[in-house]
Design a protein around this motif. Structure first.
Motif, PDB file in Angstrom:
ATOM      1  N   THR A 258       2.884   6.329  12.259  1.00  0.00           N
ATOM      2  CA  THR A 258       3.968   7.289  11.944  1.00  0.00           C
ATOM      3  C   THR A 258       3.984   6.320  10.376  1.00  0.00           C
ATOM      4  N   PRO A 259       4.477   7.840   8.947  1.00  0.00           N
ATOM      5  CA  PRO A 259       5.035   7.043   7.421  1.00  0.00           C
ATOM      6  C   PRO A 259       5.887   6.821   7.367  1.00  0.00           C
ATOM      7  N   PRO A 260       6.116   5.835   5.702  1.00  0.00           N
ATOM      8  CA  PRO A 260       5.418   5.248   5.852  1.00  0.00           C
ATOM      9  C   PRO A 260       4.277   3.767   6.264  1.00  0.00           C
ATOM     10  N   SER A 261       2.825   4.071   6.021  1.00  0.00           N
ATOM     11  CA  SER A 261       2.267   3.127   6.892  1.00  0.00           C
ATOM     12  C   SER A 261       2.745   1.437   6.081  1.00  0.00           C
ATOM     13  N   ARG A 262       2.145   0.768   6.905  1.00  0.00           N
ATOM     14  CA  ARG A 262       2.502  -0.149   6.427  1.00  0.00           C
ATOM     15  C   ARG A 262       1.577  -1.323   5.367  1.00  0.00           C
ATOM     16  N   THR A 264       1.554   1.300   2.418  1.00  0.00           N
ATOM     17  CA  THR A 264       2.074   1.126   1.625  1.00  0.00           C
ATOM     18  C   THR A 264       3.734   0.674   1.704  1.00  0.00           C
ATOM     19  N   ARG A 265       4.241   0.167   2.533  1.00  0.00           N
ATOM     20  CA  ARG A 265       5.085  -0.503   2.386  1.00  0.00           C
ATOM     21  C   ARG A 265       5.033  -1.894   1.675  1.00  0.00           C
ATOM     22  N   ASN A 268       3.717  -1.347  -2.254  1.00  0.00           N
ATOM     23  CA  ASN A 268       4.933  -0.853  -3.033  1.00  0.00           C
ATOM     24  C   ASN A 268       6.219  -2.189  -3.046  1.00  0.00           C
ATOM     25  N   GLU A 356      -4.550   7.023   1.928  1.00  0.00           N
ATOM     26  CA  GLU A 356      -4.271   6.039   2.228  1.00  0.00           C
ATOM     27  C   GLU A 356      -4.061   5.475   0.232  1.00  0.00           C
ATOM     28  N   ALA A 359      -0.844   7.386  -0.723  1.00  0.00           N
ATOM     29  CA  ALA A 359       0.067   7.036  -0.385  1.00  0.00           C
ATOM     30  C   ALA A 359       0.754   5.397  -1.313  1.00  0.00           C
ATOM     31  N   TRP A 360       0.220   4.601  -1.894  1.00  0.00           N
ATOM     32  CA  TRP A 360       0.377   4.325  -2.286  1.00  0.00           C
ATOM     33  C   TRP A 360       1.078   4.262  -4.126  1.00  0.00           C
TER      34      TRP A 360
END
Length: 414
Positions: A258-262, A264-265, A268, A356, A359-360
Motif C-alpha cells: 500500500t502506498p506510500p512505500s517505505r 518513499t517515506r 522524502n 518507485e 514516487a520519491w
C-alpha cells in the motif's frame, strides 16, 4: 513504582542526552546545551528523533536503541549470560552499549566513553577459538562482551592493531566484523557470494563495505571493514532505515504494498537533510536497482543505512550485507522493500524501479536513466569479477538478469 534507571548517551565521545527506563519502557532526552548548540529540529542522533527540548517516550525510543542490539539466537544467548530477559533493551545496553553501530555509546552514569588501553591484544589461536565457538562464546576470563551490533547472524567485533587483532574491551572501538558461515543454513555459499557481491558493487561504482574471506580453524568467515569507523579508528555515525523510520527490528521486511512505500517515506524524510536531494535519490535508486538485479532477498530496512554527519547532513551509507540469495536458494524471493508496488523479487521489472523512483519525486526520465545506467554498470562488473570456482555461474547469470531487466522483462533465476 519501580524507579527509572539512567544511562548516559554519547555521540562521537560527547554526552548528548540521557536514556531512562524501567522494564521495557524507555525515554530519551537531549541535554539542553546540545539543543542550544545545534538548534531544535536538527538531525544529530536519529532522523526519527530530531533535536528537541521535549522528552521522547514510547516506541520511537525503544525502536532506535533496541536497533543497536543483535537479534535472534545471539541476543538470547547474551541475555541469558547476563541474567536478563531477551526484550530488555535497557539492560542489554547497560552491558553492551560501550561500542555500538555508528558513533553511539550508551554508558553507565560516570563512565568515560574513551578508555585508554581498553583493546586487549589477541593471539591467532584466541581469535580462531572465538570465531569457531559462535554463536556461543568461548572467551578468556578477562574478555567481556561489551560491544553490540544489530542483525541476526552470529558475528564477532574485533579491533585491528597493525597486523594483529585485539579484543574491544569496554570503551574501545571495534574496527572489523568477522562473520563465520552459519552452522546450519538453507543458503549454500552465502558468505562467498556476499564477498563477491560487495566487490561487484564497488566495481559498479557504488560505495560498498570492503570485505575478504578467511579460514579460522574449521570455519570460513567473511571479514568486513566497518564503514562506520574512520582510518584512525574514530567513530562515524550512522543508523539503519528501521531506526530512521522509527520501526522495530521485527518489522525490517516491509509487509504491505500500500502506498506510500517505505522507501518513499525514507527518501522524502531524509532528502530534506541532504546536501543534494536529487543526488541522494539517485544513489538510493542505484542501490535498490543493484539489489534487485543480483537477486538479494535480504535487502530489508536493517540492511540499508544512513550516514549522519556532525553538521546534520545525511548521506546514504555504503552497501553492506548484499548477496544474491535468490540465485542460491529459490524461496529467497522477498525484495525486502516494496518496489513500484511489487514486493516479490521475481516479478520486479525496470518499470517497477522507474515507478518507485518517480514516487520519491524523481523525474520519470531521470529515474529510468539512473536505473538503466546502474544495470549496465552491473552487467559489465559482474562479468569480469572473479567469484570462487563453485560460484562461477554468477558471472553469466547476473549479466543475463541485467539483460532481462533492460529489455523490460523479469530477471531469470537460473
Amino acid at each position: 513504582m519501580t524507579p527509572r534507571k539512567k544511562l548516559d548517551v554519547f555521540l562521537r565521545s560527547r554526552k548528548v542526552g540521557e536514556l531512562t527506563g524501567n522494564g521495557l519502557k524507555l525515554a530519551f532526552q537531549y541535554d539542553p546545551e546540545i539543543v542550544s548548540e545545534y538548534g531544535a529540529g536538527s538531525i544529530l542522533l536519529s532522523l526519527s528523533m530530531p533535536l528537541s527540548r521535549r522528552k521522547f517516550e514510547g516506541p520511537v525510543v525503544y525502536d532506535f536503541f533496541d536497533g543497536l542490539l543483535p537479534e535472534g539466537q545471539v541476543r538470547s544467548h547474551l541475555a541469558k549470560e547476563n541474567g536478563l530477559s531477551t526484550p530488555d533493551a535497557f539492560g542489554l545496553l547497560r552491558v553492551l552499549g560501550a561500542d555500538c553501530a555508528g558513533a553511539v555509546q550508551v554508558l553507565r552514569p560516570g563512565e568515560s566513553p574513551e578508555v585508554p588501553g581498553a583493546a586487549i591484544p589477541m593471539t591467532d589461536d584466541e581469535v580462531t577459538t572465538v570465531v569457531e565457538s559462535l554463536p556461543t562464546w568461548d572467551l578468556p576470563n578477562d574478555f567481556l562482551v561489551t560491544a553490540s551490533l544489530g542483525g541476526i547472524h552470529s558475528k564477532v567485533l574485533l579491533t585491528r592493531q597493525g597486523e594483529g587483532w585485539a579484543w574491544p574491551g569496554r570503551g574501545a572501538a571495534s574496527t572489523h566484523i568477522i562473520k563465520p558461515a552459519p552452522l546450519e543454513s538453507a543458503i549454500p555459499d552465502l558468505l562467498a557470494s556476499e564477498d563477491w557481491a560487495l566487490k561487484v558493487a564497488a566495481a559498479t561504482g557504488l560505495t560498498a563495505a570492503k570485505s575478504r574471506l578467511q579460514i579460522f580453524g574449521s570455519r570460513e568467515a567473511i571479514i568486513v571493514d566497518r564503514f562506520d569507523r574512520a582510518s584512525d579508528g574514530s567513530r562515524i555515525h550512522q543508523e539503519d532505515f528501521t531506526q530512521a523510520l522509527a520501526l522495530g527490528s521485527g518489522a525490517k521486511y516491509e509487509g504491505t504494498s500500500t502506498p506510500p512505500s517505505r522507501l518513499t517515506r525514507l527518501a522524502n524524510a531524509a532528502a530534506l537533510h541532504t546536501r543534494d536531494d536529487a543526488a541522494f535519490r539517485r544513489a538510493l535508486l542505484r542501490a535498490v536497482t543493484f539489489n534487485v538485479a543480483i537477486g538479494n532477498g535480504d535487502a530489508h530496512s536493517k540492511n540499508y543505512s544512513l550516514t549522519l554527519l556532525d553538521g546534520g547532513e545525511l548521506r546514504l551509507a555504503p552497501l553492506y550485507d548484499v548477496a544474491p540469495t535468490l540465485l542460491l536458494y529459490a524461496p529467497s524471493n522477498n525484495a525486502g522493500h516494496t518496489v513500484g508496488g511489487q514486493i516479490r523479487l521475481g516479478y520486479i521489472t525496470l518499470e517497477h524501479l522507474v515507478r518507485e523512483g518517480a514516487a520519491w519525486g524523481m523525474d520519470k526520465e531521470d529515474a529510468r536513466q539512473t536505473a538503466v545506467s546502474a544495470l549496465e554498470a552491473l552487467g559489465s562488473a559482474a562479468s569480469t569479477s572473479q567469484p570462487p570456482e563453485r560460484l562461477e555461474f554468477l558471472r553469466k547469470l547476473v549479466p543475463a538478469r541485467v539483460e532481462d531487466l533492460l529489455i523490460g522483462g523479469t530477471a531469470r533465476r537460473q
